[in-house]
Design a protein around this motif. Structure first.
Motif, short mmCIF file in Angstrom:
data_model
loop_
_atom_site.label_atom_id
_atom_site.label_comp_id
_atom_site.label_asym_id
_atom_site.label_seq_id
_atom_site.Cartn_x
_atom_site.Cartn_y
_atom_site.Cartn_z
N ALA A 74 15.76 10.33 13.16
CA ALA A 74 15.02 11.18 14.09
C ALA A 74 15.59 11.08 15.50
CB ALA A 74 13.54 10.80 14.09
N PHE A 75 16.02 9.87 15.89
CA PHE A 75 16.63 9.71 17.21
C PHE A 75 17.95 10.49 17.30
CE2 PHE A 75 18.94 7.57 20.59
CZ PHE A 75 17.96 7.41 21.56
N TYR A 76 18.72 10.43 16.23
CA TYR A 76 19.98 11.19 16.18
C TYR A 76 19.69 12.69 16.27
CZ TYR A 76 24.62 12.59 14.52
OH TYR A 76 25.85 13.15 14.40
N PHE A 77 18.68 13.17 15.56
CA PHE A 77 18.30 14.58 15.61
C PHE A 77 17.84 14.97 17.02
CE2 PHE A 77 14.93 17.77 15.43
CZ PHE A 77 15.59 18.82 14.82
N ALA A 78 17.01 14.11 17.66
CA ALA A 78 16.54 14.41 19.01
C ALA A 78 17.70 14.49 20.00
CB ALA A 78 15.53 13.35 19.46
N THR A 79 18.69 13.61 19.83
CA THR A 79 19.87 13.65 20.70
C THR A 79 20.63 14.95 20.52
OG1 THR A 79 20.06 11.25 20.55
CG2 THR A 79 22.00 12.46 21.31
N VAL A 80 20.79 15.39 19.29
CA VAL A 80 21.49 16.64 19.01
C VAL A 80 20.75 17.84 19.61
CG1 VAL A 80 22.16 18.20 17.15
CG2 VAL A 80 22.66 15.77 16.96
#
Length: 339
Positions: free
Chosen positions: A83-89
């Motif tokens: 989810a953190f990776y998705f939020a960064t993207v």
């Protein structure tokens, strides 16, 4: 037409011309390969269906299962790391499309999150870019002093070269790292880094999507996030320089236009075309901000000069049957000027 309008029109024409050229080149490079790949896939599908006697409905279900299963090879996409990776993207506007929210609540929150996060990210990257440019200017200035250059100030070209060099180092280094961890060729890794840092984000190559990387390789996850955030900051520094340069050009054009307008105002013929009368100093204040002491009255014939109009001030100086001698004093000189 103002220079700004001409520049804007030129940019529009150049952009659309560039789009047409790009479309023609991509058509020439990719269309034939696309046709061959499609024929190959159709032949494989026909062979597979005939070999295992699969109905079209079953084959379509197999396609859905394979497509939906692909993101899960990286591990759970919606646990905290994924989810953190998705939020960064999302915040970086890359938008790989490797994972997307499927619930109504998730989609609604994604839109609200992006509305706040994207402007916040832009401001953050822009601010970091400005700090990087400031740091680069200090380093360049000290290097020039060390080398005993005559010009020690960091120019825009120096800063562009510095940020361009730093961007190249980040992309080439990142390409080597991703090539090792993802098993891609170096060229494909370089392509991924470029597409990521320019926020194009096609999604054909996405890091952290194999071997349960989101769970089993936390160091690699952190490295990928640092690469995205720091790389985008360096790209923002380069964009900041380009924006400042464009704003400087606009400011120069505005000053030039104002100077030309002032010159036009200074060259106005103040003689009234309808009555042939001469306007007083008070009536010319809409055209001139300052009138020279000896140029108060201007016309194409013998004119009055000086700074005293006594009782005739703020009135038409010349009327039917009126003679200038009425207001000439001993201290006022006669002057002739043609505009």
């Amino acid at each position: 037409m103002k220079r700004q309008n001409i520049r804007t029109l030129s940019l529009v024409v150049c952009t659309f011309t560039y789009l047409l050229i790009g479309a023609a080149v991509f058509d020439a490079l990719e269309s034939e390969t696309e046709a061959r790949r499609w024929e190959f896939l159709k032949n494989v599908k026909a062979t597979f269906v005939a070999k295992y006697n699969i109905t079209p409905e079953d084959y379509h279900m197999i396609e859905i299962v394979i497509t939906e299963n692909k993101p899960h090879k990286a591990g759970p996409q919606w646990k905290f790391a994924g989810a953190f990776y998705f939020a960064t993207v999302v915040l970086a506007m890359i938008g790989y499309g490797h994972s997307t929210p499927v619930t109504i609540g998730g989609k609604a929150f994604c839109m609200a999150y992006a509305m706040v996060g994207i402007p916040l990210g832009l401001v953050m990257f822009q601010s970091i870019g400005e700090r990087l440019n400031k740091f680069a200017s200090v380093v360049i200035r000290r290097a020039k002093k060390y080398l005993r250059c005559q010009q020690t100030e960091a120019t825009e070209m120096n800063l562009m070269l510095a940020t361009g060099l730093l961007s190249s180092v980040i992309i080439t280094t990142g390409a080597a790292v991703f090539s090792k961890y993802e098993g891609w060729s170096y060229f494909d890794s370089f392509y991924y880094c470029f597409v990521t840092l320019t926020t194009i984000g096609f999604g054909d190559y996405v890091a952290l999507q194999n071997d349960q990387a989101l769970i089993n390789k936390p160091g690699y996850v952190a490295l990928s996030l640092v690469f995205i955030l720091f790389g985008l900051a360096v790209v923002a520094a380069s964009i900041n320089l380009l924006v400042l340069r464009f704003m400087t050009m606009n400011a120069e054009d505005i000053r030039r236009d104002e100077a030309e307008m002032q010159s036009s105002v200074d060259g106005l013929n103040y003689e009234s075309e309808s009555t042939g009368k001469l306007l007083s100093c008070g009536q010319l204040n809409n055209y001139c901000s300052e009138i020279e002491e000896e140029d108060t009255s201007v016309c194409s014939c013998t004119c009055l000069g000086g700074n005293s109009f006594t009782a005739h001030e703020n009135e038409f100086l010349l009327d039917q049957g009126y003679h200038p001698a009425d207001i000439i004093t001993s201290t006022i000189s006669l002057k002739r000027m043609s505009i």
